[in-house]
Structures are given as structure tokens and as C-alpha cells.
Design a protein around this motif. Sequence first.
Motif, mmCIF file in Angstrom:
data_model
loop_
_atom_site.group_PDB
_atom_site.id
_atom_site.type_symbol
_atom_site.label_atom_id
_atom_site.label_comp_id
_atom_site.label_asym_id
_atom_site.label_seq_id
_atom_site.Cartn_x
_atom_site.Cartn_y
_atom_site.Cartn_z
ATOM 1 N N ASP A 46 2.969 -5.069 8.985
ATOM 2 C CA ASP A 46 4.271 -4.435 8.558
ATOM 3 C C ASP A 46 4.215 -2.764 8.966
ATOM 4 O OD1 ASP A 46 5.108 -6.781 7.913
ATOM 5 O OD2 ASP A 46 5.166 -6.461 5.838
ATOM 6 N N LYS A 47 3.054 -2.058 8.368
ATOM 7 C CA LYS A 47 3.224 -0.783 8.884
ATOM 8 C C LYS A 47 3.256 -0.541 10.384
ATOM 9 C CE LYS A 47 2.095 2.219 6.078
ATOM 10 N NZ LYS A 47 3.035 3.204 5.361
ATOM 11 N N GLU A 93 4.377 -2.438 12.781
ATOM 12 C CA GLU A 93 5.688 -3.000 13.404
ATOM 13 C C GLU A 93 6.713 -1.654 13.282
ATOM 14 O OE1 GLU A 93 8.399 -6.504 13.768
ATOM 15 O OE2 GLU A 93 7.036 -6.544 12.043
ATOM 16 N N ASP A 94 6.634 -1.053 11.888
ATOM 17 C CA ASP A 94 7.593 0.026 11.598
ATOM 18 C C ASP A 94 7.197 1.143 12.579
ATOM 19 O OD1 ASP A 94 8.922 -1.238 9.631
ATOM 20 O OD2 ASP A 94 7.598 -0.511 8.007
#
Length: 294
Positions: A239-240, A242-243
Motif C-alpha cells: 500500500d505504501k 502504491e502511494d
Amino acid sequence: MRVLTIALFLFLGVYATAQTKTTYTYSIKGKDTLKLDVYTPENIKAGDKLPTLLWMHGGGFSVGSRDFKDDAELCQYAAQHGYIGISISYRLLRKGTKTGFGCDCTKEDKLEVFKQAAIDYLDAAAFVVSNSNQLHVDTKLLIAGGSSAGAEGTLNAVFMKEHFADNLEKYKQVQFAGMFSCAGAIVNAEYITKENAIPSVFYHGTEDNLVPFASAPHHFCDPEKPGYLFLDGAKVIVDKLEDFETSYYFNIVKGGKHEISRIPYEELDKVFNFFQRTMINDEVIQTTIIKTKS
């Protein structure tokens, strides 16, 4: 870019052959003589420098070895496909302890183990970088990798170096270009930033009962247990990334437990193709593969 890709395939194809293995001592710490095995394409030429996988085996920080069959075969595969493959030993600080590395091992002891594993890994990386000419290592294309405990050690070394390392100056020349984690987790994913994010491959099972898939206690210990310590698994890390618009190849196994820490030999062509495209060709790829445990 198309011409570069074709040229690269031809270049790597030159090394798709037998390999040689050489063992070096990278550090001596107390009674532990720490070594690494370097697998090199047999027909490599003087002056050649290749992308390199620096691998850390699993085993709960109590068992395992750098030349265990699975880990050795991974590094052999790397050397057969245009890479240098390096498998390291490190201090097995929970070996012979009464509490092992589960819920009876205190949070403080766990954090110390993570710290020392990260330092051992960084020391191995510093040795490789310092001897890159002899080892034929391209220091700008260094992939960190590990399974289970080894994945935890490498993730903490790569992304939490500033937190765990006592002497950052010692590792100023060490830069990682990629990450390969099989059922690993990091102590705190907040240490992953846009500046240190790198193309990464993750394999993790959603029901991993030892290393959390997302954010959960290590070994899923109850809060009253000495070893209650939250870790951030592959889902949180991805998730990190992707951000930050950083490349990743995320392999999710629904219902999978800690057996997903095994090295995915049947998919290594996809793993190394990902690193070729992202590290070398500068492509941005964000892929999630979802399977169901059979």
C-alpha cells in the motif's frame, strides 16, 4: 526502450550457463564466523559487473543455513540467468533459547534480534560493495531478498537502516535497487518513504499464522504475552509503494499460511523479469496476483 530491452535479453542470455561458487568470510562476531557464498556465471569475463541478488535464509533466527538446498538453488538460478547470486549466513540469536522466537520471547528480545539481523545483513552488503570488482557486482543493481526470518531481516535493513544501524557511515555506499520478500514483515512501515521505496516482489499468504499478512502481532500473540509486538506485513508495505508510485509485484495466496515463505521456483522467471523491467529498464509496474490455496 524496445532496443534496450532486446539488447538486455541478448546480454543476459550470454550468462545462461553453469556457475561457480566461492565462499568468503564477511565478518567475525564473537564465536560467529559469518560467511557468504557467491555464485557466478562460469564464463564471466574480467571487468564484467552484473545485477546481484543478496539473499538471507529463513528459519526463525534459530535454524537454517546459507547453503541449504533451496537457498543455494535460488542463487544458482540467478547465476544461470545473468545475475550474481549471493547467499549469506548470519547470527542465529534464538538458537538454543528456551523461548525461541514466539510469544514467550519478549518484545525487547525480538526487537534486538531484528536489529542484529539487519546489521548482519548490512555488513554483508557492505562487504559485497567494497569487493564489487572482484565479485563482479554492479553496486547500482543490488537486490535485497529473503524468506521468513530472512525477509524480516532484509526488510528492516533496507527500510529501517536509520533506526537499527548504530553506524550509518559504515553503510553509506550501500544502496539497494530491489527487494524480494517471501512471507516477510517490517517493524514499522512508516519508515518506508518515497525516497527509499524500491521495486519490490512480495509473496504472502492471507492467513499466515507467524508473520502477519497486513498489520498484526508477530505470531499473533495475545496482548498479555511477553512477545506481543505488532509488525507490518506485505499488504501494508505494498500500500505504501502504491502511494509512492513505486513498482511492485504482489503475489497473494488466499488462505495461505506460512508455507508461502518457500521460494517460488516455478515463478522465478517472472520475478527476475520484473526486476529487469523495473530496475534496469525503468518501467513502472504495479501488479497484484491473487490465488487461492489449493
